[in-house]
Motif scaffolding. Structure first.
Motif, mmCIF file in Angstrom:
data_model
loop_
_atom_site.group_PDB
_atom_site.id
_atom_site.type_symbol
_atom_site.label_atom_id
_atom_site.label_comp_id
_atom_site.label_asym_id
_atom_site.label_seq_id
_atom_site.Cartn_x
_atom_site.Cartn_y
_atom_site.Cartn_z
ATOM 1 N N GLN A 87 85.205 25.204 62.954
ATOM 2 C CA GLN A 87 84.929 23.970 62.222
ATOM 3 C C GLN A 87 83.852 23.170 62.931
ATOM 4 N N ASN A 88 83.928 23.088 64.253
ATOM 5 C CA ASN A 88 82.904 22.369 65.017
ATOM 6 C C ASN A 88 81.542 23.040 64.898
ATOM 7 N N HIS A 132 91.986 34.084 63.036
ATOM 8 C CA HIS A 132 90.676 34.645 62.686
ATOM 9 C C HIS A 132 90.400 34.464 61.192
ATOM 10 N N ARG A 133 91.403 34.711 60.363
ATOM 11 C CA ARG A 133 91.205 34.602 58.922
ATOM 12 C C ARG A 133 90.862 33.169 58.519
ATOM 13 N N ARG A 134 91.531 32.205 59.120
ATOM 14 C CA ARG A 134 91.214 30.803 58.816
ATOM 15 C C ARG A 134 89.802 30.451 59.283
ATOM 16 N N ALA A 135 89.406 30.970 60.443
ATOM 17 C CA ALA A 135 88.049 30.726 60.935
ATOM 18 C C ALA A 135 87.016 31.330 59.986
ATOM 19 N N VAL A 136 87.283 32.554 59.536
ATOM 20 C CA VAL A 136 86.375 33.211 58.595
ATOM 21 C C VAL A 136 86.300 32.425 57.291
ATOM 22 N N ASN A 137 87.435 31.960 56.808
ATOM 23 C CA ASN A 137 87.439 31.169 55.569
ATOM 24 C C ASN A 137 86.636 29.885 55.720
ATOM 25 N N THR A 138 86.659 29.300 56.900
ATOM 26 C CA THR A 138 85.858 28.098 57.170
ATOM 27 C C THR A 138 84.374 28.405 57.026
ATOM 28 N N ALA A 141 83.534 29.202 53.247
ATOM 29 C CA ALA A 141 83.575 27.993 52.410
ATOM 30 C C ALA A 141 82.331 27.129 52.592
ATOM 31 N N ALA A 142 81.700 27.230 53.757
ATOM 32 C CA ALA A 142 80.503 26.428 54.036
ATOM 33 C C ALA A 142 79.251 27.001 53.390
ATOM 34 N N GLU A 143 79.380 28.188 52.777
ATOM 35 C CA GLU A 143 78.284 28.844 52.068
ATOM 36 C C GLU A 143 77.075 29.077 52.975
ATOM 37 N N LEU A 144 77.356 29.490 54.216
ATOM 38 C CA LEU A 144 76.298 29.853 55.151
ATOM 39 C C LEU A 144 75.891 31.307 54.914
ATOM 40 N N ASN A 145 74.817 31.726 55.543
ATOM 41 C CA ASN A 145 74.403 33.122 55.493
ATOM 42 C C ASN A 145 75.130 33.864 56.610
ATOM 43 N N TYR A 146 76.325 34.298 56.295
ATOM 44 C CA TYR A 146 77.205 34.849 57.319
ATOM 45 C C TYR A 146 77.237 36.375 57.272
ATOM 46 N N MET A 196 74.322 40.509 54.629
ATOM 47 C CA MET A 196 74.331 39.067 54.387
ATOM 48 C C MET A 196 75.469 38.694 53.440
ATOM 49 N N ARG A 197 76.264 37.725 53.865
ATOM 50 C CA ARG A 197 77.410 37.230 53.110
ATOM 51 C C ARG A 197 78.415 38.353 52.804
ATOM 52 N N GLU A 198 78.645 39.167 53.816
ATOM 53 C CA GLU A 198 79.611 40.252 53.669
ATOM 54 C C GLU A 198 80.512 40.314 54.914
#
Length: 204
Positions: A87-88, A132-138, A141-146, A196-198
């Motif tokens: 989150q930070n 880990h799953r909650r971190a990934v969901n964060t 949800a932020a719609e970054l290029n992850y 990207m985003r996968e």
């Protein structure tokens, strides 16, 4: 490229720092214990901080082009440490206009490991996988290029380049992977703008 690495003193983090420097990138290692990273390089900058401290993270992220997280869980007990740290990181990325993040989670966060091995992972690592799953969901949800890496059991070892990567699921009959190969996957995904985003399962 200017890359900041969280979790740079862990096994995978150290491998990523090493490979990124060898590839010519500028690397900032965000570390809680600087003495654990015994690397001296002209393109390596070390920042002493705590990823649970919002101000530490905010100040460190400014000026970079990509974020890599190799942060590990606090233990097997219930915890929200990874979620809080991400989150930070996400808030700081949004503030400073960063879009690219690569995160090392774990196979099993989606209960995708089949059979007895999957049952055991959910039984033993339930709390780690949930964090880990909650971190990934964060991140999602932020719609970054992850790019989310979901490796099977991590073994100490250098790059072999003989690993498999599959979107969503884990590679068939995959059981383990070297930390060096996970770092290689991250660096390749970053340099070549792949995955990207996968979320990607990894195994030898």
């Amino acid at each position: 490229m200017k890359i900041i690495v969280f979790g740079a003193t862990g096994g995978t983090g150290k491998e990523f720092v090493k490979q990124a420097l060898e590839a010519g990138h500028y690397v900032t290692a965000f570390v809680r214990t600087p003495s654990k990273l015994s690397v001296d390089h002209e393109r390596l900058n070390m920042i002493h901080g705590d990823a649970l401290n919002k101000n530490d993270v905010d100040q460190a992220i400014e000026g970079h082009e990509a974020v890599v997280s190799c942060l590990g869980a606090a233990g097997l007990k219930p915890s929200t440490v990874l979620e809080e740290m991400l989150q930070n990181i996400v808030l700081a990325m949004q503030k400073h206009g960063l879009r690219r993040i690569l995160y090392v989670a774990s196979a099993g966060i989606y209960k995708e490991i089949p059979g007895f091995l999957g049952w055991m992972s959910q039984r033993i690592l339930k709390n780690v996988l949930e964090d880990h799953r909650r971190a990934v969901n964060t991140i999602i949800a932020a719609e970054l290029n992850y790019t989310i890496a979901r490796p099977m059991r991590l073994d100490d070892g250098e790059v072999t380049k003989e690993y498999r990567s599959t979107e969503g699921v884990i590679p068939e009959k995959g059981k383990r992977i070297n930390r060096g190969d996970v770092a290689h996957f991250l660096l390749t995904a970053l340099e070549e703008e792949k995955w990207m985003r996968e979320t990607v399962g990894l195994a030898n």
